[in-house]
Design an enzyme around this catalytic site. Structure first.
Site, short mmCIF file in Angstrom:
data_model
loop_
_atom_site.label_atom_id
_atom_site.label_comp_id
_atom_site.label_asym_id
_atom_site.label_seq_id
_atom_site.Cartn_x
_atom_site.Cartn_y
_atom_site.Cartn_z
N ARG A 31 34.72 36.04 37.29
CA ARG A 31 34.94 37.19 38.15
C ARG A 31 34.23 38.42 37.59
NH1 ARG A 31 39.89 39.27 39.81
NH2 ARG A 31 40.58 37.19 40.30
N LYS A 71 44.37 43.80 43.41
CA LYS A 71 45.00 44.52 44.52
C LYS A 71 46.40 44.96 44.13
CE LYS A 71 43.20 41.29 47.55
NZ LYS A 71 43.96 40.16 48.02
N GLU A 122 43.34 37.38 50.68
CA GLU A 122 44.72 37.49 51.13
C GLU A 122 44.90 38.93 51.63
OE1 GLU A 122 47.77 36.79 48.18
OE2 GLU A 122 49.35 37.04 49.69
P1 ATP Z 1 43.36 40.39 43.53
O1 ATP Z 1 44.02 39.93 42.26
O2 ATP Z 1 42.60 41.64 43.39
O3 ATP Z 1 44.29 40.37 44.70
P2 ATP Z 1 42.49 37.91 44.37
O4 ATP Z 1 41.52 36.98 43.76
O5 ATP Z 1 43.91 37.54 44.35
O6 ATP Z 1 42.25 39.32 43.78
P3 ATP Z 1 41.91 37.36 47.07
O7 ATP Z 1 42.22 38.17 48.26
O8 ATP Z 1 42.58 36.07 46.90
O9 ATP Z 1 42.13 38.29 45.84
O10 ATP Z 1 40.34 37.20 46.89
C1 ATP Z 1 39.43 36.78 47.86
C2 ATP Z 1 38.23 36.24 47.15
O11 ATP Z 1 37.63 37.24 46.33
C3 ATP Z 1 38.59 35.09 46.24
O12 ATP Z 1 37.68 34.04 46.47
C4 ATP Z 1 38.46 35.66 44.87
O13 ATP Z 1 38.09 34.69 43.95
C5 ATP Z 1 37.39 36.73 45.04
N1 ATP Z 1 37.52 37.78 44.04
C6 ATP Z 1 38.58 38.56 43.81
N2 ATP Z 1 38.37 39.37 42.76
C7 ATP Z 1 37.12 39.10 42.31
C8 ATP Z 1 36.31 39.60 41.23
N3 ATP Z 1 36.75 40.55 40.42
N4 ATP Z 1 35.07 39.07 41.07
C9 ATP Z 1 34.63 38.12 41.89
N5 ATP Z 1 35.34 37.60 42.91
C10 ATP Z 1 36.57 38.08 43.12
MG MG Z 2 45.59 37.35 45.15
#
Ligand code: ATP
Ligand code: MG
Length: 555
Positions: free
Chosen positions: A260, A270, A35
């Site tokens: 994760r 983020k 995102e």
């Molecule tokens: P954040 O909470 O940091 O915004 P998110 O999962 O909401 O993380 P996205 O932009 O939706 O962020 O993530 C893109 C991809 O990265 C998703 O498939 C998510 O599962 C993966 N991802 C995010 N954080 C991790 C992590 N700590 N380890 C492995 N994969 C991750």
């Molecule tokens: Mg997110």
């Protein structure tokens, strides 16, 4: 791109091998779906490495897809930064997509659900919906609007699209089962009203699909076969499958969840990272203390090291916390053979070598990298005046201190033995200069064996030295405080280390004059450093410490 060479376990890889063998798929398609609501971090790197390298290994494809269904938090700045980071990590996407380009198809799918009696417009407020949803132990309650006719729902949904209602006045919900043991199946909201300008679609839409509804459709539209996400989406899988089933998509993607990546001394969300930026705890998303890709790039981590680390941490179903030292280990491993050796004095103390001829400068030979002799030698000047490290001198040393103290002799790396003869102090009693003598017989490389010294210290010649700023980092987040609980925001900010950055003004060898942003060096005894791309000027080099030399980490 080189294939994974890691032996770390990866259960998703095994599933893909099975799917190809059984003929379920001829080829695989994965995606990385960020995102654009912030900059990517090291956790995203793990997902990037996993998705791109799995597809690459089996001759499949990987899309970069921006999951931009929430106009309130998303921004073009983030889209650009994410593209740059993925490329920098070493990956080329096959397709570049925006979920927002599918809004029309998603709308049609929602209409299809309404027509099938599987979705309804609800007038309950967000609070009421939460109240009606029930709990893990109690079933939910049906909304009084649940049994609206298909015609009424079609009409209301169209009017939602046309902007006739205010934010929150109505939502579209899937009609599934308010008593399902899985709360995600209790008529989840699939569309909401948000009168907001979207970074891609502008003001075209005022209704936006919810993530849980949009994501499976995005995967299906792109023909993704293996939709890999993190474990917290496990409970969403039934709804993911429900959407694929009931929206009658041609392609049938399947969701797989893995644990994760978590790192010690690191927040990885983020939202939290944005808070650190917005509240001024750091100098931006690319502050070298940040776990963002842009931050660790600026600090000096290499894509090779990050990729190797991500592979080696494996892919599993059980969550754990990886020691940040493991990441640092891979950084050292990568830089060991690549980074030229050099000397830099971080906290300088002037030394005058009283018996060295005044006005004379001699050039000494030094290996550029003893672990990679092909890199050759460099020339370093030596003269009567040098700088050494303040820490390498003690007036009243404890036992077993082998560096410089009055009357003691040490080796200057690549040069001579010097002996401390006199200590010069200012009025306040601070040591400001040392007077030493040197022994011409002891020149490095001449095979001198007359006597031995126990300490070797680094130095730079004073008249030719270049001024340099050194930035030394400690963890931004302290782990040893109480676990953050509910209302975590506050306690997470309480864990920010007030001493995470130390800035020192020192000197480096004159042959550093040609150093370019992002050049990496190993400073003798100090560790690996990166030339900072933002702060370096033509008058002053600024070095970020990437990692120190010492590590207790064993793979
Ligand atoms: P954040 O909470 O940091 O915004 P998110 O999962 O909401 O993380 P996205 O932009 O939706 O962020 O993530 C893109 C991809 O990265 C998703 O498939 C998510 O599962 C993966 N991802 C995010 N954080 C991790 C992590 N700590 N380890 C492995 N994969 C991750
Ligand atoms: Mg997110």
């Amino acid at each position: 791109m080189s294939h994974s060479t890691s032996n770390a376990s990866n259960f998703i890889r095994n599933i893909i091998i099975e799917d190809l063998k059984s003929g379920k798929h001829d080829t695989i398609v994965t995606r990385f779906p960020p995102e654009p609501n912030g900059y990517l971090h090291i956790g995203h790197a793990k997902s990037i490495v996993l998705n791109f390298e799995l597809a690459d290994e089996f001759n499949g494809k990987t899309n970069l897809r921006f999951d931009d269904t929430n106009p309130l938090k998303e921004d073009q700045e983030y889209v650009d930064a994410i593209k740059e980071d993925v490329k920098w990590l070493g990956y080329d996407w096959d397709g570049l997509f925006f979920a927002s380009d599918y809004f029309e198809i998603m709308y049609e799918k929602a209409v299809l659900l309404i027509k099938k009696g599987l979705a309804y417009v609800d007038d309950l407020s967000a609070d009421e919906i939460r109240e009606y949803r029930g709990t893990l132990t109690e079933p939910g309650k049906e909304s009084p609007y649940r049994n609206r006719s298909v015609e009424e729902n079609l009409d209301l949904f169209e009017r939602m699209r046309n902007g006739e209602f205010k934010n929150g006045e109505k939502v579209l919900r899937a009609k599934i089962d308010m008593s399902s043991p899985n709360i995600n199946m209790r008529d989840p909201v699939i569309y909401r009203i948000a009168h907001a300008t979207h970074h891609n679609t502008g003001d075209k839409w005022c209704i936006y699909p919810m993530y849980a509804f949009a994501h499976p459709l995005e995967d299906a539209i792109e023909g993704v076969t293996h939709s890999i996400c993190t474990l917290e989406f496990e409970d969403q899988r039934p709804f993911y499958n429900w959407v694929i089933e009931n929206c009658e998509t041609e392609s049938k993607p399947q969701q797989y969840e893995f644990a994760r990546l978590n790192l010690t001394n690191t927040v990885m969300s983020k939202r939290k990272l944005k808070l650190l930026v917005d509240e001024g705890f750091v100098d931006g998303w690319d502050d070298p203390r940040m776990p963002t890709i842009s931050g660790i790039r600026r600090k000096g981590y290499t894509p090779e090291a990050i990729r190797a680390f991500c592979r080696e941490t494996g892919v599993s179903k059980s969550a754990g916390v990886v020691d940040t030292q493991m990441l640092e280990h891979f950084v050292r491993e990568d830089l060991k053979l690549k980074a030229p050796r050099t000397m830099g004095v971080i906290k300088p103390l002037k030394v005058v070598i009283t018996n060295y001829p005044e006005g004379q400068v001699e050039m000494l030979d030094a290996e550029i990298n003893p672990e990679n002799p092909e890199m050759g030698i460099r020339k370093i000047p030596f003269s009567r005046e040098i700088y050494i490290e303040q820490d390498d001198f003690m007036e009243n040393p404890p036992k077993k201190y082998f560096r410089l103290f009055p009357g003691n002799e040490v080796r200057l790396k690549h040069a001579y033995f010097i002996k401390c003869e006199e200590v010069i102090k200012d009025e306040e009693g601070n040591v400001i200069e040392l007077r030493c003598t040197y022994d011409p017989e002891t020149k490095s490389g001449t095979g001198f064996t007359g006597r031995k010294v126990k300490g070797t210290i680094h130095w730079v010649e004073a008249t030719n030295a270049l001024p340099a700023e050194f930035r030394l980092f400690e963890p931004l987040i302290l782990d040893d405080q109480e676990e953050a609980a509910e209302g975590e925001e506050k306690s997470f900010l309480d864990q920010v280390n007030p001493n995470s950055l130390e800035i020192a003004q020192g000197f480096v060898e004159p042959n550093m004059k040609d150093a370019k942003p992002h050049d990496k060096f190993q400073f003798f005894r100090h560790g690996y450093f990166n030339v900072d791309p933002k702060l370096t000027t033509k008058d002053k080099l600024v070095f970020n410490r990437i990692v120190s030399l010492k590590s207790s980490f064993k793979l």
